[in-house]
Design a protein around this motif. Structure first.
Motif, short mmCIF file in Angstrom:
data_model
loop_
_atom_site.label_atom_id
_atom_site.label_comp_id
_atom_site.label_asym_id
_atom_site.label_seq_id
_atom_site.Cartn_x
_atom_site.Cartn_y
_atom_site.Cartn_z
N LYS A 122 1.27 -1.21 0.09
CA LYS A 122 0.24 -0.22 0.05
C LYS A 122 0.66 1.16 -0.06
O LYS A 122 -0.44 2.41 -0.36
CB LYS A 122 -0.99 -0.37 1.15
N GLN A 123 2.09 0.96 -0.40
CA GLN A 123 2.79 2.45 0.35
C GLN A 123 3.09 3.07 -1.20
O GLN A 123 2.81 2.35 -3.01
CB GLN A 123 4.52 2.05 0.08
N ARG A 124 3.50 3.98 -0.89
CA ARG A 124 2.38 5.04 -2.50
C ARG A 124 3.99 5.28 -2.79
O ARG A 124 4.95 5.61 -2.46
CB ARG A 124 1.82 6.33 -2.67
N LYS A 125 4.59 5.58 -4.24
CA LYS A 125 5.23 6.03 -5.09
C LYS A 125 5.45 6.76 -5.53
O LYS A 125 4.12 7.10 -6.71
CB LYS A 125 6.32 4.52 -5.58
N PRO A 126 6.61 7.43 -6.34
CA PRO A 126 5.45 8.94 -7.80
C PRO A 126 6.10 8.42 -8.49
O PRO A 126 7.34 8.03 -8.93
CB PRO A 126 6.77 9.79 -6.76
N PHE A 127 5.37 8.50 -9.64
CA PHE A 127 5.43 7.42 -11.46
C PHE A 127 5.44 8.91 -12.06
O PHE A 127 4.12 10.00 -11.74
CB PHE A 127 4.31 6.52 -10.79
N ILE A 128 5.21 9.03 -13.16
CA ILE A 128 5.66 9.99 -14.19
C ILE A 128 5.06 8.96 -15.46
O ILE A 128 6.34 8.25 -15.96
CB ILE A 128 6.25 10.82 -14.58
N SER A 129 5.03 9.12 -16.92
CA SER A 129 5.20 8.99 -18.02
C SER A 129 6.38 8.99 -18.56
O SER A 129 6.77 10.08 -18.21
CB SER A 129 3.47 9.46 -18.93
N LEU A 130 6.93 8.53 -19.41
CA LEU A 130 7.91 9.15 -20.19
C LEU A 130 7.35 10.48 -20.64
O LEU A 130 8.05 11.24 -21.43
CB LEU A 130 8.69 7.81 -21.11
N GLU A 131 6.58 10.48 -22.08
CA GLU A 131 6.01 11.35 -22.32
C GLU A 131 6.22 12.41 -21.82
O GLU A 131 6.09 13.69 -22.13
CB GLU A 131 4.81 10.77 -22.57
N ASP A 132 5.74 12.51 -20.58
CA ASP A 132 4.82 13.79 -19.48
C ASP A 132 6.76 14.01 -18.97
O ASP A 132 6.68 15.44 -18.83
CB ASP A 132 4.00 13.84 -18.52
N ALA A 133 7.53 13.20 -18.92
CA ALA A 133 8.96 13.38 -18.73
C ALA A 133 9.78 14.37 -19.29
O ALA A 133 10.34 15.25 -19.60
CB ALA A 133 9.77 12.50 -18.10
N VAL A 134 9.43 13.85 -20.61
CA VAL A 134 10.43 14.31 -22.49
C VAL A 134 9.46 15.66 -22.75
O VAL A 134 9.94 16.78 -22.32
CB VAL A 134 9.87 13.38 -23.21
N GLU A 135 7.95 15.70 -21.95
CA GLU A 135 7.91 16.93 -22.35
C GLU A 135 8.77 17.80 -21.79
O GLU A 135 9.06 19.35 -21.51
CB GLU A 135 6.15 17.23 -22.61
N GLY A 136 7.89 18.11 -19.95
CA GLY A 136 8.95 18.98 -19.16
C GLY A 136 10.02 19.65 -19.91
O GLY A 136 10.25 21.04 -19.61
N LEU A 137 11.23 18.50 -19.59
CA LEU A 137 12.36 18.66 -19.81
C LEU A 137 12.72 19.06 -21.72
O LEU A 137 13.27 20.37 -21.62
CB LEU A 137 13.10 17.50 -20.81
#
Length: 396
Positions: free
Chosen positions: A262-277
Motif C-alpha cells: 500500500k506504500q505509494r511511490k511517485p510516477f510519471i510517464s515517459l511522455e510527460d517527462a520528455v515534455e517537461g524537459l
C-alpha cells in the motif's frame, strides 16, 4: 544557438533529444559514452526493445521526422578536457543533463559499483558546472534530472525544493534534507547540493528536475519507426518496478507484490517527462530563467498494489493472463506509507498530466507483445527470489 543533451543514447535522453530537435531549429547535440548498453550487458540482460546504433537512429530521425539539426558525439563527461572541448566548440545556450549511472540496485552490488556510481555521476555534473564557469558560459541554462529519491520517504508532504525551518524566533528556507536510500540516490543528493552551490557562486541558471519513477515504452517520436525506439529495461537492476511487473505478466508469471504493497511511490510517464524537459530547453532566450528552480517531475503517487493490479488488468487485454500475488516482504519498509509530494510547478510547466498510468501501461503492452521471446529468454534477470524459490519447490 545550440542545445546539448547528455545521456543522449539513454531511455530518457534519446526521446528528449528527438522532441527538442523537433520543437526548434537550433542545433541539438546528443552526447553519450554508450555505457548504459555495457552496464545492462554486464548484469546479463538486454533491452526488451532492440536498440539501433546511434548512426541508424540519426538516419531514421532525418528520414522519418526530417530532423537535420540533430547530431551525436561519443565521449565521457568525467573527462574534463572533453567537457571543455564541448563548451568551447559548441557554446551551448542550454544543457539538458540526463547522463548518469541510474540504477540504485547496481550501485548496491558491492563497493566497486558504489564507488564507480558516485565518481561517475558527481564528477560528470561538476565537470559541466566548471566547464560553463571557466569557459565564460555562465548564462547557459543547465537542466539536470536528479531524482525524487533524494527525498526518501518522510512522514509529511514533500515540498518542491526547499522547506522552511524555524528555530526560536528565526526562520529561513533551506534545501530539503538528503534522505536518499542508496549509493546512487545519494549521488543525486550531492548533485542537488552542488547545483545550488554553482548557482550561488557562478550565477549559472539551474533547473533541478527531480524525476520520479518513469514508465512507458516510447513517445510519439520514437513510435514512428522501429529504428527510433528507446530502450526498455526489465531486469532487476535497470528495469523500474512497473516494467518488471509488465515483464512478469508477459512471461506468464504472477505479479509479485511484497507485503501489503500500500506504500505509494511517485510516477510519471515517459511522455510527460520528455515534455517537461523539452519545454525548459526551448524557452525563448529572453524568457529563460536566471534563478535556481526545483521541479518535482511527477504526475501522481501510486501504490504498489494499485500499480500491480492495473498492470494485471491491462495485461489480460493483450492475452497475458496473470494475477497479483502477495509475498512476505524481505525489505525493511513501511508497507502503508502514503507519500504526498508537491508538483504544482511541474504540472504548470507541462499543462497537466497527458497520460494516465493505465494509458501508459497499455502502450507498454502494445510494444512488449512483439518482445515476448526476448523477455522470456532473460526471465532469470527479473524474477524476484521469492518467486524463484516457490517455483523451485513446485518443481521438486
Amino acid at each position: 544557438m545550440s542545445i546539448i543533451v547528455t545521456g543522449g543514447d539513454g531511455y530518457l535522453g534519446w526521446p528528449t533529444g528527438l522532441r527538442i530537435a523537433s520543437e526548434t531549429d537550433d542545433r541539438v547535440l546528443l552526447v553519450d559514452n554508450l555505457a548504459r548498453r555495457e552496464w545492462v550487458s554486464e548484469v546479463g540482460s538486454v533491452s526488451a526493445t532492440p536498440i539501433a546504433s546511434m548512426e541508424t537512429r540519426l538516419t531514421a530521425a532525418q528520414e522519418v521526422h526530417g530532423l537535420r539539426n540533430l547530431s551525436f558525439v561519443q565521449g565521457d563527461l568525467t573527462d574534463r578536457s572533453f567537457v571543455d572541448e564541448l563548451c568551447q566548440i559548441h557554446e551551448p545556450q542550454v544543457i539538458v543533463h540526463t547522463a548518469a549511472q541510474p540504477s540504485a540496485p547496481y550501485s548496491q552490488i558491492n563497493g566497486e559499483r558504489a564507488n564507480y556510481t558516485q565518481q561517475n555521476n558527481m564528477q560528470a555534473t561538476r565537470n559541466l558546472v566548471f566547464g560553463l564557469h571557466e569557459n565564460d558560459l555562465v548564462d547557459t541554462h543547465l537542466i539536470e534530472t536528479t531524482t525524487t529519491g533524494v527525498y526518501g520517504a518522510p512522514e509529511f508532504p514533500i515540498p518542491e525544493g526547499g522547506t522552511v525551518m524555524e528555530h526560536q524566533d528565526s526562520r529561513d528556507e533551506v534545501p530539503f534534507p538528503a534522505m536518499a536510500g542508496s549509493w546512487y540516490h545519494m549521488t543525486k543528493s550531492h548533485d542537488a547540493a552542488n547545483l545550488r552551490l554553482a548557482h550561488s557562486q557562478f550565477d549559472i541558471p539551474i533547473s533541478d528536475v527531480r524525476t520520479a519513477i518513469t514508465y512507458g515504452a516510447g513517445t510519439k517520436e520514437t513510435r514512428a519507426d522501429d529504428r527510433l525506439m528507446t530502450r526498455f529495461d526489465f531486469d532487476y537492476y535497470f528495469g523500474v518496478v512497473a516494467h518488471r511487473f509488465a515483464a512478469q505478466a508477459v512471461a506468464g508469471y504472477p505479479i509479485t507484490v511484497y507485503g501489503k504493497g500500500k506504500q505509494r511511490k511517485p510516477f510519471i510517464s515517459l511522455e510527460d517527462a520528455v515534455e517537461g524537459l523539452t519545454r525548459l530547453a526551448v524557452t525563448d532566450s529572453d524568457e529563460r530563467p536566471d534563478d535556481h528552480v526545483v521541479y518535482n517531475q511527477v504526475t501522481r503517487p501510486i501504490s504498489i498494489v494499485e500499480m500491480g493490479t492495473t498492470i494485471a488488468d491491462v495485461a489480460t487485454e493483450f492475452g497475458f493472463n496473470t494475477d497479483v500475488e502477495h509475498f512476505e516482504n524481505p525489505r525493511d519498509e513501511d508497507e502503508t506509507h502514503k507519500m504526498e509530494i508537491e508538483n504544482n510547478r511541474y504540472a504548470n510547466l507541462i499543462g497537466g498530466q497527458s497520460v494516465t498510468f493505465e494509458e501508459g501501461i497499455r502502450e507498454v503492452f502494445e510494444t512488449l507483445t512483439d518482445c515476448t521471446e526476448r523477455i522470456k529468454s532473460h526471465e532469470d534477470r527479473f524474477l524476484p527470489s521469492v518467486l524463484e524459490d516457490r517455483l523451485a519447490e513446485e518443481a521438486e
